[in-house]
Design a protein around this motif. Structure first.
Motif, PDB file in Angstrom:
ATOM      1  N   ALA A 162       0.822  -1.216   0.000  1.00  0.00           N
ATOM      2  CA  ALA A 162       0.000   0.000   0.000  1.00  0.00           C
ATOM      3  C   ALA A 162       0.851   1.258   0.000  1.00  0.00           C
ATOM      4  CB  ALA A 162      -0.934  -0.008   1.212  1.00  0.00           C
ATOM      5  N   ASP A 163       2.095   1.155   0.478  1.00  0.00           N
ATOM      6  CA  ASP A 163       2.951   2.343   0.517  1.00  0.00           C
ATOM      7  C   ASP A 163       3.372   2.805  -0.884  1.00  0.00           C
ATOM      8  OD1 ASP A 163       4.456   0.024   0.141  1.00  0.00           O
ATOM      9  OD2 ASP A 163       6.240   0.878   1.092  1.00  0.00           O
ATOM     10  N   ARG A 164       3.037   2.037  -1.920  1.00  0.00           N
ATOM     11  CA  ARG A 164       3.353   2.436  -3.288  1.00  0.00           C
ATOM     12  C   ARG A 164       2.250   3.286  -3.919  1.00  0.00           C
ATOM     13  NH1 ARG A 164       8.706   1.865  -4.478  1.00  0.00           N
ATOM     14  NH2 ARG A 164       9.492   0.042  -3.369  1.00  0.00           N
ATOM     15  N   LEU A 165       1.186   3.552  -3.154  1.00  0.00           N
ATOM     16  CA  LEU A 165       0.099   4.345  -3.704  1.00  0.00           C
ATOM     17  C   LEU A 165       0.557   5.732  -4.157  1.00  0.00           C
ATOM     18  CD1 LEU A 165      -2.862   4.692  -4.398  1.00  0.00           C
ATOM     19  CD2 LEU A 165      -3.298   5.313  -1.999  1.00  0.00           C
ATOM     20  N   PRO A 166       1.419   6.460  -3.414  1.00  0.00           N
ATOM     21  CA  PRO A 166       1.856   7.776  -3.910  1.00  0.00           C
ATOM     22  C   PRO A 166       2.518   7.708  -5.285  1.00  0.00           C
ATOM     23  CG  PRO A 166       2.407   7.529  -1.595  1.00  0.00           C
ATOM     24  CD  PRO A 166       1.929   6.193  -2.051  1.00  0.00           C
ATOM     25  N   GLU A 167       3.402   6.715  -5.497  1.00  0.00           N
ATOM     26  CA  GLU A 167       4.055   6.607  -6.803  1.00  0.00           C
ATOM     27  C   GLU A 167       3.036   6.264  -7.893  1.00  0.00           C
ATOM     28  OE1 GLU A 167       5.171   5.300  -4.017  1.00  0.00           O
ATOM     29  OE2 GLU A 167       7.365   5.419  -3.879  1.00  0.00           O
ATOM     30  N   LEU A 168       2.067   5.379  -7.565  1.00  0.00           N
ATOM     31  CA  LEU A 168       1.049   5.028  -8.553  1.00  0.00           C
ATOM     32  C   LEU A 168       0.223   6.253  -8.933  1.00  0.00           C
ATOM     33  CD1 LEU A 168      -0.549   2.974 -10.210  1.00  0.00           C
ATOM     34  CD2 LEU A 168      -1.885   2.455  -8.149  1.00  0.00           C
ATOM     35  N   LEU A 169      -0.194   7.026  -7.925  1.00  0.00           N
ATOM     36  CA  LEU A 169      -0.996   8.215  -8.210  1.00  0.00           C
ATOM     37  C   LEU A 169      -0.181   9.224  -9.017  1.00  0.00           C
ATOM     38  CD1 LEU A 169      -3.610   9.791  -7.831  1.00  0.00           C
ATOM     39  CD2 LEU A 169      -2.717  10.635  -5.636  1.00  0.00           C
ATOM     40  N   ALA A 170       1.073   9.393  -8.685  1.00  0.00           N
ATOM     41  CA  ALA A 170       1.922  10.323  -9.445  1.00  0.00           C
ATOM     42  C   ALA A 170       2.064   9.863 -10.892  1.00  0.00           C
ATOM     43  CB  ALA A 170       3.297  10.432  -8.779  1.00  0.00           C
ATOM     44  N   ALA A 171       2.213   8.549 -11.105  1.00  0.00           N
ATOM     45  CA  ALA A 171       2.321   8.039 -12.470  1.00  0.00           C
ATOM     46  C   ALA A 171       1.035   8.288 -13.259  1.00  0.00           C
ATOM     47  CB  ALA A 171       2.646   6.545 -12.438  1.00  0.00           C
ATOM     48  N   VAL A 172      -0.133   8.143 -12.595  1.00  0.00           N
ATOM     49  CA  VAL A 172      -1.410   8.395 -13.272  1.00  0.00           C
ATOM     50  C   VAL A 172      -1.535   9.884 -13.618  1.00  0.00           C
ATOM     51  CG1 VAL A 172      -3.916   8.328 -13.030  1.00  0.00           C
ATOM     52  CG2 VAL A 172      -2.530   6.407 -12.246  1.00  0.00           C
ATOM     53  N   PHE A 173      -1.121  10.768 -12.700  1.00  0.00           N
ATOM     54  CA  PHE A 173      -1.095  12.193 -13.025  1.00  0.00           C
ATOM     55  C   PHE A 173      -0.262  12.427 -14.285  1.00  0.00           C
ATOM     56  CE2 PHE A 173      -2.399  13.742  -8.678  1.00  0.00           C
ATOM     57  CZ  PHE A 173      -3.387  14.604  -9.120  1.00  0.00           C
ATOM     58  N   GLY A 174       0.897  11.753 -14.351  1.00  0.00           N
ATOM     59  CA  GLY A 174       1.748  11.908 -15.529  1.00  0.00           C
ATOM     60  C   GLY A 174       1.077  11.413 -16.794  1.00  0.00           C
ATOM     61  N   ALA A 175       0.343  10.283 -16.698  1.00  0.00           N
ATOM     62  CA  ALA A 175      -0.353   9.761 -17.874  1.00  0.00           C
ATOM     63  C   ALA A 175      -1.442  10.719 -18.342  1.00  0.00           C
ATOM     64  CB  ALA A 175      -0.947   8.402 -17.552  1.00  0.00           C
ATOM     65  N   LEU A 176      -2.099  11.393 -17.397  1.00  0.00           N
ATOM     66  CA  LEU A 176      -3.164  12.325 -17.744  1.00  0.00           C
ATOM     67  C   LEU A 176      -2.633  13.616 -18.356  1.00  0.00           C
ATOM     68  CD1 LEU A 176      -5.469  11.866 -14.633  1.00  0.00           C
ATOM     69  CD2 LEU A 176      -6.154  11.458 -17.004  1.00  0.00           C
ATOM     70  N   THR A 177      -1.482  14.063 -17.891  1.00  0.00           N
ATOM     71  CA  THR A 177      -0.977  15.361 -18.326  1.00  0.00           C
ATOM     72  C   THR A 177       0.085  15.255 -19.418  1.00  0.00           C
ATOM     73  OG1 THR A 177       0.628  15.314 -16.519  1.00  0.00           O
ATOM     74  CG2 THR A 177      -1.468  16.429 -16.114  1.00  0.00           C
ATOM     75  N   ASP A 178       0.880  14.187 -19.403  1.00  0.00           N
ATOM     76  CA  ASP A 178       1.970  14.052 -20.368  1.00  0.00           C
ATOM     77  C   ASP A 178       1.766  12.905 -21.340  1.00  0.00           C
ATOM     78  OD1 ASP A 178       3.248  16.121 -19.062  1.00  0.00           O
ATOM     79  OD2 ASP A 178       4.258  14.764 -17.672  1.00  0.00           O
ATOM     80  N   HIS A 179       0.636  12.239 -21.282  1.00  0.00           N
ATOM     81  CA  HIS A 179       0.326  11.081 -22.111  1.00  0.00           C
ATOM     82  C   HIS A 179       1.131   9.867 -21.630  1.00  0.00           C
ATOM     83  CE1 HIS A 179      -1.876  13.830 -24.604  1.00  0.00           C
ATOM     84  NE2 HIS A 179      -0.802  14.559 -24.809  1.00  0.00           N
ATOM     85  N   GLY A 180       0.809   8.703 -22.185  1.00  0.00           N
ATOM     86  CA  GLY A 180       1.399   7.461 -21.726  1.00  0.00           C
ATOM     87  C   GLY A 180       0.369   6.654 -20.955  1.00  0.00           C
ATOM     88  N   SER A 181       0.772   5.466 -20.521  1.00  0.00           N
ATOM     89  CA  SER A 181      -0.133   4.554 -19.827  1.00  0.00           C
ATOM     90  C   SER A 181       0.544   4.002 -18.590  1.00  0.00           C
ATOM     91  CB  SER A 181      -0.536   3.402 -20.746  1.00  0.00           C
ATOM     92  OG  SER A 181      -1.199   3.881 -21.903  1.00  0.00           O
TER      93      SER A 181
END
Length: 834
Positions: A162-181
């Motif tokens: 569960a401690d990986r949630l911050p990195e997962l959320l940050a990666a999703v922000f990146g996918a939304l703003t910079d494209h990618g999956s």
């Protein structure tokens, strides 16, 4: 009321296509072709290999479920949600069938009544039953499934990663703003859906509605959705051009990428899934509209959180303060935000306090504004002097009345309130930062008092060291005071050069000691100990300060303190070049040069450095510096080096290196070890003489020589005169020559190798050269020449030599790891096979 259009897609006998197979089984009235194409593109399903033949309810229940959501605009207004389940066999009993139930709306948010698409996970609205009719009714907002805030919070509480949630959320922000999956791998799609829900709850609602996702895709590399789920059995291979576009979080195997976590993500995950929904409702009062990136959302979310008494980090508070300057849209709420931040964050620097004060004033709250202004001028000086936790750096005071009051307070604290050198240091720094009008004579007196106190301190704390460094950087009078205090110590006690290796004297620069030769020399001596690579230029600086041309032994010993007390060759070169050639030098210089000459020479670079030094010292004025033994060393070394370049015959070179000191002195020994044999092999050889001199070589040199000659006889091709001469010298070594067993075996292999292998012309030349010295060997060579001219059937099967062992192979040569005769043995075997 806005409703959802429904679409069923599966392999069936009855549907819109009019034939059996994959098709739309049923759709709502009004569904257009574009929607059908979009749903068909989202509905593809490939089960894990182990579950392809699932056909019982239990096995089908284990198959991954794909809840897919695809918005067609950033706000998610027009969107489609699809639930795809594997159903095993189709009506023809063939495996591979799946059922896709899709919901589509041109105003998805209104139709969903505020629910997030992920909350439809396991919703009772989803079906996998074929419709008997090709038309099905539109659907109101589906009932939510069991997925909710509590379920997600409990999932995160027990999940080991569960401690990986911050990195997962940050990666999703990146996918939304910079494209990618972003690809999420876990043991089941149930767990994957919980990860998706956690991200959806924590994202700003507008961004969450624009997040496309699929809880299960067998081949993630074929999907371009923002968030892709899959299971460990799936194919996680990406092409070289695709790897950068996919960020994989493998919760099943515990493998995660390195993703930078932005401040907004840290704030949201700290608030947590269970508490974030109220924050989003509060945030609506703070946003300007159109925020997209995490940076744009950070300050409004932090301000909303502060209004709800949620603690902020310093990074959050700073973001809010920086944002307030341009937040005119807040109106009176701007002052409320400033008050919230000011109450909870007492360690702000003056710049941010001033920003809060301005925000409070702009928002119309004069009470908060005056409170903050009072802090700026009343407590910062005491806090700074005491290095309190809430101390902030000083800023210039421009108001004349405030400057006068601050200067009076500073004088009182310096006189009555300082307890140690650190507080005095910090008060001086504060006066400089605040630009107080302190009289120069007061500064001179106070800095000298401080410098004397600092020299008496044994081990100052790191913070005090840093602060004194800062003070010296901005207050020139402090440098003069420190130099005066150090000079007082040196005049009282001689031999205190280590003082410049101690705090704070080490902080003095060369320019600070102008006109103080005693301090300049001691500082340079201390620097030589800290920076041994700069010792030579430091020595010459000391000589210039003294007005001398040559160092004495005391200076040399103080600068070169290592146990050997010797210069390197390079140091000796630089010193010899720097000392004046006209006029005498101290006797110690010659002794130190002799020690440098006798330093060990381990490799070719070191040898070149030593030779350069020797050449430099041959100039008569420099040669006169050397003791007699050192002069002989230089002459012998350079004589041997000259012979390597000047002599034109190998035997002469061996004789030139026959001097005893060529092996006992470092540089001559290195010339012998590194350059004698290569030089010999380049020169023609009077082999009649050379054969008698080879045993004068050392075991190592002889081994190198025999190895090189061995390569010559085995390399094939024409043999030139130089090579032939060296081969002849080896094969005609006198009987009874003092050779080790290994050397003797190498010699025997070299004698044998030309037989049957060398070109006839070269072998004839060798036979003629050998005959005056070893007739029996020449006969063997002649016999081989004659036999080869008669034809291959006349060749002898072997070439024994009287008194020589021919059955045991020679030992390996140092270069190839093979015996010099190994090729001969191999060819002999081939001849026997023929």
């Amino acid at each position: 009321m806005t409703r959802f259009e429904q679409l069923y897609y599966t392999s069936c006998e009855q549907g819109l296509s009019g034939y059996s197979g994959f098709q739309f089984n049923a759709v709502s009235a009004g569904v257009n072709a574009e929607t059908r194409q979009a749903v068909e593109a989202l509905s593809g399903y490939e089960p894990p290999r182990a579950l392809v033949e699932s056909d019982t309810p239990e096995s089908l229940e284990r198959c991954p479920v794909n809840l897919c959501y695809r918005p067609y605009d950033p706000a998610g207004r027009r969107a489609t949600a699809v639930c795809v389940r594997y159903v095993g066999r189709d009506s023809a009993r063939r495996f591979g069938n799946y059922f896709a139930h899709a919901l589509h709306s041109e105003d998805f948010t209104a139709a969903a009544e505020g629910m997030l698409p992920i909350e439809w996970w396991n919703s009772p609205a989803w079906t996998s039953e074929v419709s008997p009719s090709t038309e099905i009714p539109a659907l109101a907002a589906p009932l939510p499934g069991p997925m909710g805030v509590r379920a997600v919070s409990e999932f995160l509480r027990v999940h080991p990663h569960a401690d990986r949630l911050p990195e997962l959320l940050a990666a999703v922000f990146g996918a939304l703003t910079d494209h990618g999956s972003v690809v999420v791998v876990d043991r089941s799609t149930e767990r994957i859906a919980h990860w998706f829900a956690a991200v959806s709850y924590l994202l700003p609602p507008p961004l969450a509605r624009g997040l496309s996702f699929a809880t299960y895709v067998f081949r993630p590399a074929r999907s371009r959705l923002h968030l892709i789920g899959t299971v460990p059995e799936a194919q996680l291979t990406f092409g070289p051009d695709d790897e950068a576009a996919y960020t994989v979080f493998d919760f099943a195997r515990g493998m995660f990428p390195e993703v930078p976590v932005d401040p907004l993500t840290r704030l949201l995950t700290r608030i947590g899934v269970g508490s974030v929904r109220p924050v989003w409702s509060w945030t609506a009062d703070y946003i300007r509209g159109g925020e997209e990136t995490p940076e744009a959302w950070h300050a409004p979310v932090a301000a909303a959180a502060a209004s709800g008494s949620i603690p902020l980090t310093a990074v959050d508070a700073h973001a809010v303060i920086d944002w307030l300057a341009d937040a005119e849209h807040l109106g009176a709420r701007r002052a409320a935000v400033a008050g919230d931040i000011h109450r909870e964050h007492r360690d702000l620097d003056d710049r941010r306090l001033a920003a809060l004060s301005a925000a409070a004033k702009a928002g119309g709250d004069l009470a908060v504004h005056q409170e903050i202004e009072g802090k700026l001028h009343a407590s910062r000086m005491r806090a700074y002097a005491a290095a309190s936790a809430d101390a902030v750096a000083p800023v210039p005071i421009t108001d004349p009345v405030a400057r006068e009051r601050a200067t009076a307070l500073w004088a009182r604290l310096l006189r009555d309130g300082t307890r140690n050198p650190r507080e005095r240091t910090r008060l001086l720094l504060w006066a400089l930062g605040a630009e107080l009008p302190v009289p120069p004579e007061v500064l001179a007196e106070e800095t000298l008092t401080l410098a004397r106190a600092l020299l008496g301190a044994l081990s100052p704390a790191p913070k005090l060291r840093s602060e004194v460094t800062d003070l010296l950087a901005v207050l020139p009078v402090m440098r003069r005071s420190l130099a005066t205090a150090v000079e007082e110590v040196l005049e009282q006690r001689a031999g205190q050069e280590q003082l410049f290796s101690q705090f704070p004297a080490e902080l003095l620069r060369e320019a600070d000691l102008e006109g103080r030769p005693l301090l300049q020399e001691h500082r340079l001596r201390a620097r030589a100990e800290r920076e041994p690579s700069h010792t030579v230029p430091i020595m010459f600086k000391i000589l210039r300060i003294r007005g001398q041309s040559s160092p004495d032994d005391e200076l040399l010993r103080s600068l070169w303190r290592q146990s050997t007390r010797a210069w390197t060759h390079l140091e000796a070169v630089r010193i010899a070049e720097g000392l004046p050639t006209e006029g005498p030098v101290d006797e110690a210089v010659g002794k130190w040069l002799e020690r440098a000459l006798r330093q060990p020479v381990e490799d070719d670079d070191a040898l070149e450095s030593c030779l350069h030094l020797c050449r430099l010292l041959t100039r008569p004025s420099r040669f006169a510096w050397l003791p007699e033994a050192a002069g002989e060393y230089v002459q012998i070394t350079l004589g041997l080096d000259d012979s390597l370049h000047d002599l034109r015959e190998a035997t002469e070179l061996v004789d030139a290196f026959a001097v005893p000191k060529a092996r006992s002195w470092a540089a001559p020994a290195a010339l012998t070890r590194l350059r004698l044999v290569p030089a010999m092999l380049r020169l023609p050889a009077d082999f009649g003489r050379l054969r008698m001199r080879l045993t004068a070589l050392s075991n190592r040199e002889l081994a190198l020589y025999l190895s090189a000659v061995g390569r010559t006889v085995t390399r094939g091709g024409q043999i030139d005169d130089v090579a032939l001469g060296h081969v002849a010298a080896v094969v005609t070594l006198p009987t009874g020559a003092a050779l080790s067993q290994t050397h003797a075996e190498w010699v025997e292999a070299i004698r044998t190798r030309p037989l049957g292998r060398w070109p006839v012309a070269d072998l004839e030349r060798l036979e003629r050269a050998v005959r005056p010295y070893r007739a029996e060997l020449a006969d063997r060579y002649a016999e081989d020449v004659e036999a080869r001219r008669r034809g291959p059937w006349s060749l002898p099967r072997s070439f024994p030599f009287p008194g020589r062992r021919t059955k045991s192979p020679a030992p390996p040569t140092p270069d190839t790891g093979k015996s010099p005769g190994s090729h001969a043995t191999e060819n002999s075997r081939k001849e026997k096979g023929r």
